[in-house]
Write a protein that holds these residues in place. Structure first.
Motif, PDB file in Angstrom:
ATOM      1  N   ASP A 151       0.837  -1.148   0.004  1.00  0.00           N
ATOM      2  CA  ASP A 151      -0.021  -0.051   0.043  1.00  0.00           C
ATOM      3  C   ASP A 151       0.862   1.247  -0.052  1.00  0.00           C
ATOM      4  O   ASP A 151       1.718   1.060  -0.740  1.00  0.00           O
ATOM      5  CB  ASP A 151      -1.114   0.059   1.348  1.00  0.00           C
ATOM      6  N   THR A 152       0.629   2.234   0.949  1.00  0.00           N
ATOM      7  CA  THR A 152       1.576   3.415   0.820  1.00  0.00           C
ATOM      8  C   THR A 152       2.510   3.255   1.944  1.00  0.00           C
ATOM      9  O   THR A 152       3.122   4.377   2.269  1.00  0.00           O
ATOM     10  CB  THR A 152       0.392   4.569   1.066  1.00  0.00           C
ATOM     11  N   GLY A 153       2.775   2.255   2.542  1.00  0.00           N
ATOM     12  CA  GLY A 153       3.746   1.913   3.554  1.00  0.00           C
ATOM     13  C   GLY A 153       3.473   2.240   4.987  1.00  0.00           C
ATOM     14  O   GLY A 153       4.445   2.212   5.582  1.00  0.00           O
ATOM     15  N   TYR A 154       2.341   2.508   5.173  1.00  0.00           N
ATOM     16  CA  TYR A 154       1.527   2.617   6.452  1.00  0.00           C
ATOM     17  C   TYR A 154       2.165   3.727   7.333  1.00  0.00           C
ATOM     18  O   TYR A 154       2.199   3.922   8.555  1.00  0.00           O
ATOM     19  CB  TYR A 154       1.924   1.159   7.363  1.00  0.00           C
ATOM     20  N   GLY A 155       2.283   4.640   6.390  1.00  0.00           N
ATOM     21  CA  GLY A 155       2.860   6.173   7.027  1.00  0.00           C
ATOM     22  C   GLY A 155       4.221   6.641   6.392  1.00  0.00           C
ATOM     23  O   GLY A 155       4.091   6.347   5.223  1.00  0.00           O
TER      24      GLY A 155
END
Length: 307
Positions: free
Chosen positions: A94-98
């Protein structure tokens, strides 16, 4: 022998094995596998690596693909999939979780769970499936910083940067972002939601020598293309991310409808994996043979007939 206990447990890191597959001639085919069983079935069908879709993992939890899944959730899926089949898995990050530190944590956690590769995308939360409308993109420099953080944290994990920019910034924007992500340390690029063969070919022409990933999801913006067609367009990898789950879910819907309508499963038996087939897939006999206290199981060949 099952990988979880067998002498043929892979000794090379999964990232190295994934990279080696990409160095061979031909496109790398990555069917979606989101459970240990689906990974075993993929291996039996002859696939040498699998793809783990965030949308599929999230959907099995009964949730929408809006960035709600956590690193720990994904690691649980990675562990069971890799343990069962021993195949290197490309995992949706996903977006790297942060931000950068969260990305570094994700990379190490995925590696420890057994992943071979990960892709990061340049959306902002709440993210959407790449084939939906009105996606919000991160600043390209912020995404590049995440890619650099992932590169710094990884020991062997193969790193793919995904860009969703084609829909809103056009081909020029998507290519510019891809080049920036490569400079930041990505090993390959995933241009998401391209919707014509010419778009796929143009992106590949403008990224010479770069390993590219194509997404062949159903019911999205991309027309149906075969693996051979993607390879001819210049792509090194292709995923079918949610296909197995779509087929499985439809079959379960039909089973439940049949039970409700007919009062039992008798009209669906011909469509079921038999007990013998299941046990062969999970190598029941080989597990049983490891414990001398277990009496060898005799598998019924068929269901008994009614009087």
């Amino acid at each position: 022998m099952p990988y979880v206990i067998g002498s043929d447990l892979p000794t090379e890191p999964a990232g190295d094995r994934f990279r080696a597959l990409l160095e061979r001639p031909g496109i790398l085919r990555l069917p979606g596998a989101y459970t240990g069983m689906s990974a075993l079935l993929a291996r039996e069908a002859g696939f040498e690596a699998v793809y783990m879709s965030g949308a599929a993992m999230t959907a099995t939890m009964g949730l929408p693909d809006l960035g709600m899944i956590t690193v720990d959730d994904v690691c649980w899926y990675i562990r069971q999939t890799v343990r069962a089949a021993g195949l290197p898995a490309l995992v949706d990050g996903d977006t790297g979780y942060g931000e950068a530190l969260n990305v570094m944590h994700m990379v190490r956690a995925f590696e420890d769970a057994g992943a071979g590769a990960v892709h990061l995308e340049d959306q902002l939360l709440p993210k959407k499936c790449g084939h939906l409308n009105d996606k919000k993109l991160a600043d390209a420099r912020d995404m590049a910083a995440k890619v650099a953080a992932a590169r710094k944290a990884r020991r062997h994990l193969y790193l793919i940067a995904r860009t969703d920019a084609a829909a809103s910034e056009g081909m020029d924007g998507a290519v510019a972002r891809a080049k920036l992500y490569l400079e930041a340390g990505a090993d390959a690029i995933f241009p998401e939601a391209l919707n014509t063969a010419e778009m796929f070919r143009e992106f590949a022409r403008r990224m010479p020598g770069v390993k590219l990933l194509a997404n062949m999801t159903e019911f999205g913006r991309t027309p149906f293309f075969t693996a051979q067609e993607f390879e001819a367009m210049g792509y090194a990898m292709v995923i079918w991310p949610v296909s197995a789950m779509r087929v499985a879910n439809k079959a379960i819907e039909e089973l439940y409808a049949s039970i409700r309508e007919n009062g039992g499963t008798h009209r669906m038996v011909e469509r079921m994996q038999t007990r013998k087939e299941l046990y062969a897939t999970i190598r029941y006999d080989e597990y049983e043979a490891l414990d001398a206290t277990l009496v060898k199981t005799v598998v019924p060949e068929a269901m008994p007939q009614r009087d």
